[in-house]
Design a protein around this motif. Structure first.
Motif, PDB file in Angstrom:
ATOM      1  N   SER A  41      32.127  43.305  34.751  1.00  0.00           N
ATOM      2  CA  SER A  41      32.183  43.303  36.209  1.00  0.00           C
ATOM      3  C   SER A  41      30.790  43.297  36.826  1.00  0.00           C
ATOM      4  N   PHE A  42      30.746  43.029  38.109  1.00  0.00           N
ATOM      5  CA  PHE A  42      29.490  43.093  38.868  1.00  0.00           C
ATOM      6  C   PHE A  42      28.852  44.463  38.723  1.00  0.00           C
ATOM      7  N   ASN A 124      40.824  47.978  37.936  1.00  0.00           N
ATOM      8  CA  ASN A 124      41.140  47.183  39.120  1.00  0.00           C
ATOM      9  C   ASN A 124      42.450  47.618  39.778  1.00  0.00           C
ATOM     10  N   GLY A 148      37.009  39.136  49.306  1.00  0.00           N
ATOM     11  CA  GLY A 148      36.748  38.910  47.875  1.00  0.00           C
ATOM     12  C   GLY A 148      38.036  38.834  47.090  1.00  0.00           C
ATOM     13  N   GLY A 151      38.188  38.187  43.308  1.00  0.00           N
ATOM     14  CA  GLY A 151      37.484  39.100  42.417  1.00  0.00           C
ATOM     15  C   GLY A 151      38.453  40.056  41.747  1.00  0.00           C
ATOM     16  N   LYS A 177      38.963  29.694  44.389  1.00  0.00           N
ATOM     17  CA  LYS A 177      39.239  31.109  44.599  1.00  0.00           C
ATOM     18  C   LYS A 177      40.456  31.305  45.502  1.00  0.00           C
ATOM     19  N   THR A 241      29.237  44.478  46.921  1.00  0.00           N
ATOM     20  CA  THR A 241      28.567  43.412  46.177  1.00  0.00           C
ATOM     21  C   THR A 241      27.670  42.574  47.084  1.00  0.00           C
ATOM     22  N   GLY A 314      29.198  36.299  40.977  1.00  0.00           N
ATOM     23  CA  GLY A 314      30.284  36.295  41.949  1.00  0.00           C
ATOM     24  C   GLY A 314      30.981  34.956  42.083  1.00  0.00           C
ATOM     25  N   ARG A 319      38.517  37.393  36.539  1.00  0.00           N
ATOM     26  CA  ARG A 319      37.676  38.292  35.766  1.00  0.00           C
ATOM     27  C   ARG A 319      37.015  37.601  34.581  1.00  0.00           C
TER      28      ARG A 319
END
Length: 325
Positions: A41-42, A124, A148, A151, A177, A241, A314, A319
């Motif tokens: 993850s970020f 998550n 987001g 994400g 996305k 983020t 990003g 994931r």
């Protein structure tokens, strides 16, 4: 001997190296797990760089989510046996082929869920559930704007929101996305960064203001999203983020809306029984087929630098996962 991604100082992904690492045998209340997949993850990368809000001890092995197979059971542990498929989370120590975990924080993988999905599931979905159920007290029929939305936590919020009977509006920056968010059940999508973004949100909600904002993005998005809220609205702060922001305090006053912090670690420390109950609930719902984590890319452990860079960028519509063998 097992290997791990490890560094003696914080830095970008190429600071880390793949070294031999044996965590040893499990102690009292512990399990030794052969890790098969790990979420990237970020926040994992931010922590590895030494730029997160807390710094773990060095040397450091990144990662916070995993799935694998029990190799050995420590004294005092019941309910687990070698060969069990398990998953869980931790603060570091995950980008490795083997690790030790407290059995109390480990769960068996629901039937039908693979290692990659299980690795990115618990953090998550527990976050999204805690945010919407505990912190926002969401009610069926309310509207939910998810920033987001492709994400990790954003996609989970889309699926949890739909399960709770909310009208879900997903904000995402690209067609890929947006398609991922629609696949997760979003009722409508809006384009992040568009000049008419607020108008898009209002149109997607039938001309009305929004009840709940799920915000793992921060930065300039927070101010804009807060302005979409109606009377009694709740803006859930999940992460940043996009950077920190300075929200003018007249906005909550004028809108009679709330800015609500959501932090899994704080929840687990202050209300452990509630957190444990949430973990059981989201696992039950996953086993029933309600939740399906979106995976954008899988990398072998040897390609940890590329995996970390993609997660940090990003740009992934879903994931990023590391697979060990």
């Amino acid at each position: 001997m097992p290997r791990a991604v490890i560094a003696d100082q914080f830095g970008p992904p190429d600071t880390y190296a793949l070294r031999e690492y044996d965590p040893g045998q499990p102690g009292e209340g512990q399990l030794r797990v052969a890790i098969k997949a790990a979420g990237v993850s970020f926040v994992d990368v931010l922590t590895a760089r030494g730029e997160y809000q807390f710094k773990p001890p060095l040397p450091y092995i990144p990662g916070s989510e995993y799935a694998g197979v029990v190799e050995a059971v420590g004294p005092g542990v019941t309910g687990f046996a070698p060969g069990d498929r398990v998953f869980g989370s931790g603060l570091g120590g995950i980008f490795a082929e083997a690790a030790l975990f407290n059995a109390a924080n480990v769960s068996k993988i629901p039937a039908g869920m693979g290692f990659a999905e299980a690795a990115v599931f618990p953090v998550n979905y527990q976050t999204a559930w805690h945010a919407l159920v505990d912190r926002a007290a969401a009610k069926p029929g309310e509207s939910l704007l998810v920033l987001g939305a492709a994400g990790g936590t954003g996609y989970a919020a889309v699926e949890v929101g739909k399960y709770l009977g909310l009208h879900v509006i997903a904000s995402a920056s690209s067609p890929e996305k947006q398609a991922a968010a629609k696949a997760g059940g979003a009722d409508a999508v809006v384009t992040t960064g568009a000049a008419d973004w607020r108008d898009q949100v209002k149109a997607a909600n039938g001309g009305k203001d929004v009840d709940i904002v799920f915000d793992p993005v921060g930065g300039e998005a927070t101010d804009l999203a807060f302005r979409t809220l109606g009377y009694g609205g709740r803006h859930l702060v999940i992460g940043f983020t996009g950077g920190l922001t300075a929200l003018k305090t007249n906005l909550p006053l004028l809108k009679c809306a709330s800015l609500v912090g959501v932090q899994m670690r704080g929840h687990a420390l202050n209300r452990p029984e509630e957190a444990a109950s949430n973990r059981v609930k989201v696992m039950e719902l996953a086993a029933q087929g309600h939740f399906h984590p979106a995976i954008a890319a899988k990398f072998p452990l040897e390609d940890y630098v590329a995996a970390m860079e993609l997660a940090f960028s990003g740009k992934a519509a879903g994931r990023v996962v590391l697979e060990m063998g």
